[in-house]
Design a protein around this motif. Structure first.
Motif, mmCIF file in Angstrom:
data_model
loop_
_atom_site.group_PDB
_atom_site.id
_atom_site.type_symbol
_atom_site.label_atom_id
_atom_site.label_comp_id
_atom_site.label_asym_id
_atom_site.label_seq_id
_atom_site.Cartn_x
_atom_site.Cartn_y
_atom_site.Cartn_z
ATOM 1 N N THR A 430 0.916 -1.158 0.075
ATOM 2 C CA THR A 430 0.053 -0.014 0.041
ATOM 3 C C THR A 430 0.904 1.305 0.013
ATOM 4 O O THR A 430 2.136 1.278 0.321
ATOM 5 C CB THR A 430 -0.850 -0.077 1.229
ATOM 6 N N SER A 431 0.226 2.481 -0.654
ATOM 7 C CA SER A 431 0.878 3.752 -0.522
ATOM 8 C C SER A 431 0.019 4.669 0.245
ATOM 9 O O SER A 431 -0.875 4.338 0.623
ATOM 10 C CB SER A 431 1.198 4.256 -1.994
ATOM 11 N N SER A 432 0.749 6.016 0.327
ATOM 12 C CA SER A 432 -0.120 6.949 1.072
ATOM 13 C C SER A 432 -0.984 7.649 0.105
ATOM 14 O O SER A 432 -1.773 8.361 0.394
ATOM 15 C CB SER A 432 1.144 7.972 1.526
ATOM 16 N N LEU A 433 -0.688 7.320 -1.337
ATOM 17 C CA LEU A 433 -1.856 7.903 -2.411
ATOM 18 C C LEU A 433 -2.916 6.950 -2.178
ATOM 19 O O LEU A 433 -2.828 5.834 -2.497
ATOM 20 C CB LEU A 433 -1.078 7.758 -3.760
ATOM 21 N N PRO A 434 -4.102 7.732 -1.872
ATOM 22 C CA PRO A 434 -5.327 6.753 -1.735
ATOM 23 C C PRO A 434 -5.797 5.829 -2.736
ATOM 24 O O PRO A 434 -5.524 6.259 -4.061
ATOM 25 C CB PRO A 434 -6.406 8.109 -1.498
ATOM 26 N N GLY A 435 -6.130 4.444 -2.596
ATOM 27 C CA GLY A 435 -6.120 3.566 -3.405
ATOM 28 C C GLY A 435 -5.289 2.818 -4.084
ATOM 29 O O GLY A 435 -5.589 2.299 -5.148
ATOM 30 N N HIS A 436 -3.983 3.233 -4.008
ATOM 31 C CA HIS A 436 -2.775 3.116 -4.967
ATOM 32 C C HIS A 436 -1.860 2.216 -4.241
ATOM 33 O O HIS A 436 -1.491 2.284 -2.929
ATOM 34 C CB HIS A 436 -2.208 4.242 -5.334
ATOM 35 N N ALA A 437 -1.207 1.314 -4.921
ATOM 36 C CA ALA A 437 0.076 0.517 -4.420
ATOM 37 C C ALA A 437 1.391 1.027 -4.959
ATOM 38 O O ALA A 437 1.283 1.826 -5.927
ATOM 39 C CB ALA A 437 -0.021 -1.197 -4.957
ATOM 40 N N MET A 438 2.261 0.620 -4.349
ATOM 41 C CA MET A 438 3.570 1.129 -4.464
ATOM 42 C C MET A 438 4.741 0.102 -4.605
ATOM 43 O O MET A 438 4.392 -1.001 -3.957
ATOM 44 C CB MET A 438 4.180 2.303 -3.869
ATOM 45 N N LYS A 439 5.823 0.205 -4.856
ATOM 46 C CA LYS A 439 6.891 -0.833 -4.702
ATOM 47 C C LYS A 439 7.329 -0.974 -3.367
ATOM 48 O O LYS A 439 7.704 0.186 -2.622
ATOM 49 C CB LYS A 439 8.064 -0.341 -5.606
ATOM 50 N N ALA A 440 7.440 -2.270 -2.815
ATOM 51 C CA ALA A 440 7.848 -2.352 -1.470
ATOM 52 C C ALA A 440 9.219 -2.439 -1.295
ATOM 53 O O ALA A 440 10.208 -3.494 -1.427
ATOM 54 C CB ALA A 440 7.035 -3.708 -0.846
ATOM 55 N N GLY A 441 9.906 -1.294 -1.206
ATOM 56 C CA GLY A 441 11.505 -1.334 -1.058
ATOM 57 C C GLY A 441 11.979 -1.597 0.186
ATOM 58 O O GLY A 441 13.155 -1.962 0.294
ATOM 59 N N ASP A 442 11.254 -1.768 1.326
ATOM 60 C CA ASP A 442 11.670 -2.025 2.584
ATOM 61 C C ASP A 442 11.497 -3.317 3.021
ATOM 62 O O ASP A 442 10.084 -3.461 3.376
ATOM 63 C CB ASP A 442 11.481 -0.838 3.715
ATOM 64 N N PRO A 443 12.148 -4.542 3.111
ATOM 65 C CA PRO A 443 11.806 -5.584 3.342
ATOM 66 C C PRO A 443 11.379 -5.826 4.763
ATOM 67 O O PRO A 443 10.186 -6.707 4.937
ATOM 68 C CB PRO A 443 13.030 -6.601 2.991
ATOM 69 N N LEU A 444 11.604 -4.901 5.619
ATOM 70 C CA LEU A 444 11.223 -5.082 7.143
ATOM 71 C C LEU A 444 9.801 -4.614 7.252
ATOM 72 O O LEU A 444 8.977 -5.167 7.559
ATOM 73 C CB LEU A 444 12.107 -4.317 7.880
ATOM 74 N N GLN A 445 9.366 -3.373 6.613
ATOM 75 C CA GLN A 445 8.213 -3.153 6.812
ATOM 76 C C GLN A 445 7.295 -3.855 5.730
ATOM 77 O O GLN A 445 6.090 -3.988 5.830
ATOM 78 C CB GLN A 445 8.030 -1.377 6.120
ATOM 79 N N ALA A 446 7.861 -4.546 4.675
ATOM 80 C CA ALA A 446 6.985 -5.185 3.581
ATOM 81 C C ALA A 446 6.249 -6.559 4.176
ATOM 82 O O ALA A 446 5.241 -6.770 3.785
ATOM 83 C CB ALA A 446 7.823 -5.503 2.685
ATOM 84 N N PHE A 447 6.717 -7.162 5.324
ATOM 85 C CA PHE A 447 6.395 -8.209 5.839
ATOM 86 C C PHE A 447 4.836 -7.895 6.226
ATOM 87 O O PHE A 447 4.650 -7.267 7.097
ATOM 88 C CB PHE A 447 7.234 -8.799 6.965
ATOM 89 N N GLY A 448 4.029 -8.953 5.673
ATOM 90 C CA GLY A 448 2.688 -8.694 6.216
ATOM 91 C C GLY A 448 1.739 -7.725 5.305
ATOM 92 O O GLY A 448 0.607 -7.472 5.639
ATOM 93 N N THR A 449 2.535 -6.925 4.576
ATOM 94 C CA THR A 449 1.739 -5.700 3.650
ATOM 95 C C THR A 449 1.606 -5.933 2.310
ATOM 96 O O THR A 449 1.178 -5.131 1.721
ATOM 97 C CB THR A 449 2.446 -4.399 4.091
#
Length: 472
Positions: A430-449
């Protein structure tokens, strides 16, 4: 020795009465008279009478004999009867009548029978009275009665080959019309409208017309005349076949008078089977194999047979095949892409929107990056439509709205590449732009998201790209 006389030559009998008179001026020969019966006889060299004209009680009889002294031509004025041929008359009787062009218009021979007309010029025949055609045993085969205006066929077949049989009513309108050339039979009403049409070439039957509904009865061999529907047996009161053109309804019944087949034209409804007699439907192929079988008693449907596998194909309004059940391979082929499930939403969203779960369990569009409450993507964007939708409900929730959320498979997703370009195979979150996805560049934060992998690149900006749903 010959002598020539002028005027009249008379021959008298012993009483002095003139019995033969030859009038040269009138070219007339008179035999008989004065209470004397006149006979005219011509004999051959064997003294056999070959031509006889005799008077008998005021009537005249003419007879012509052949070389065996058998009568081959005989006419009686008392009976107005003309007879040709005879039992021992050699080749039998021959008749030929010629038209003005010297061609045979009517001919009869013992071998070929009676022929009327010419191939290039058909003739007509008119009869006053009755006409009877008999077989070789003198039994009547076909009788036409001028007084009763009917044609009766006894113990024979009436055949019309490449021709036309027409029966007209008192107003000279066609009531019955059979065209042997086209194989079409018409029955018409008093207004000359087709009420029954049978086409043998298309194997079709039409009863009634736009202004008059057709009605039965149609009868089996046990019931030829009378009123009412078809019966199973001559003495039974239950119907086997009942058709009402007025109501547009056809019924077939079993021996217990139970409806086993009902066709209702008004409601476009057909019923097969009924209480105590479940319906079965079988359809066979050209090799007599049952390829479609439905048995109502077991609510079972079987499609296909050995050597002829079954297939079920479903098309959309554009005639495109969207579902294919292949009986040979056991595959269910869906033309659309993902497997989705309906969820309650706080508000309606565009397909392709990235959704997260709110505090009350409903879905809303994402607004935060790396949100662990991510649920998926609204299905149906771009060229990918949901192939399977779970938990589909007929009515929408009164407190919100329901939409399908892609759980697995391919789906078009809104993405942003404003901060980091997206390449094929990148994990998306998920991204901060409403309703949009983005590249998961941070592996630690990406887990579960993580919501899936990119199937197409997005170098910059925002837009829709296909992704593979894979929640992690």
């Amino acid at each position: 020795m010959s002598e020539t006389f002028q005027g009249t030559v008379e021959v008298r009998n012993d009483a002095g009465d003139t019995t033969v008179s030859i009038n040269g001026n009138a070219a007339a020969l008179e035999i008989g008279g004065n209470n004397n019966r006149g006979d005219f006889i011509i004999r051959d060299e064997n003294n056999n009478a070959v031509v006889e004209v005799r008077e008998d009680g005021g009537a005249t009889e003419l007879a012509i004999r052949d070389e065996t002294n058998q009568k081959t031509f005989e006419f009686s004025s008392s009976t107005s009867l003309l007879e040709l041929g005879g039992q021992n008359s050699g080749s039998g009787a021959h008749i030929r009548l010629y038209d003005r062009e010297g061609k045979t218009g009517l001919g009869y021979t013992e071998t070929n029978g009676l022929a009327l007309g010419r191939e290039d010029k058909p003739s007509k025949i008119s009869l006053i009275g009755d006409l009877v055609i008999r077989d070789d045993q003198n039994a009547p085969l076909l009788t036409t009665s001028g007084s009763l205006r009917e044609v009766k066929v006894d113990k024979a077949d009436l055949v019309v080959k490449d021709g036309r049989l027409v029966v007209k009513d008192a107003q000279n309108q066609k009531a019955f019309d059979f065209n042997g050339q086209n194989g079409v039979l018409w029955l018409r009403d008093s207004d000359n409208r087709d009420v029954l049409r049978i086409n043998t070439r298309s194997a079709s039957m039409r009863i009634g017309h736009s202004r008059k509904a057709g009605e039965g009865p149609i009868r089996d061999r046990s019931r030829i005349a009378g009123e009412g529907p078809v019966r199973n047996e001559p003495n039974e009161t239950t119907s086997a076949f009942d058709f009402s053109g007025q109501d547009g309804e056809l019924r077939l019944m079993d021996k217990q008078a139970r409806d086993t087949l009902i066709v209702d034209a008004n409601s476009a409804h057909m019923q097969l089977g009924g209480t105590g007699n479940g319906g079965e439907l079988k359809i066979k192929d050209d090799q007599n194999r049952t390829v479609f079988y439905y048995k109502a008693e077991k609510a079972a449907l079987v499609i296909g047979e050995q050597g002829n596998p079954g297939h079920i194909k479903v098309q959309n309004s554009g005639s495109k095949e969207t579902i294919h059940l292949n009986g040979e391979t056991g595959d269910i082929i869906l033309a659309n892409a993902d497997c989705a499930e309906e969820f309650d939403l706080l508000e309606e969203m565009d397909p392709g929107t990235v959704m997260v779960i709110d505090a009350v369990g409903k879905l809303k569009e994402c607004t935060d990056a790396y949100d662990k409450k991510v649920a998926g993507v609204i299905s149906g964007a771009g060229q990918y439509k949901p192939g399977i939708v779970l938990d589909r409900q007929a009515t929408r929730n009164t407190e919100g709205i329901r939409m399908p959320l892609a759980l697995m498979g391919k789906v078009y997703c809104k993405v942003t590449a404003e901060e980091t370009p997206i390449e094929v195979g990148d994990l998306l979150t998920t991204s901060s732009l409403p309703g949009h996805a983005m590249k998961a560049g941070d592996p630690l934060q990406a887990f579960g998201t993580v919501i899936g992998k990119a199937l197409s690149p997005m170098p910059s900006g925002t837009g829709l790209i296909p992704i593979l749903i894979a929640l992690q």
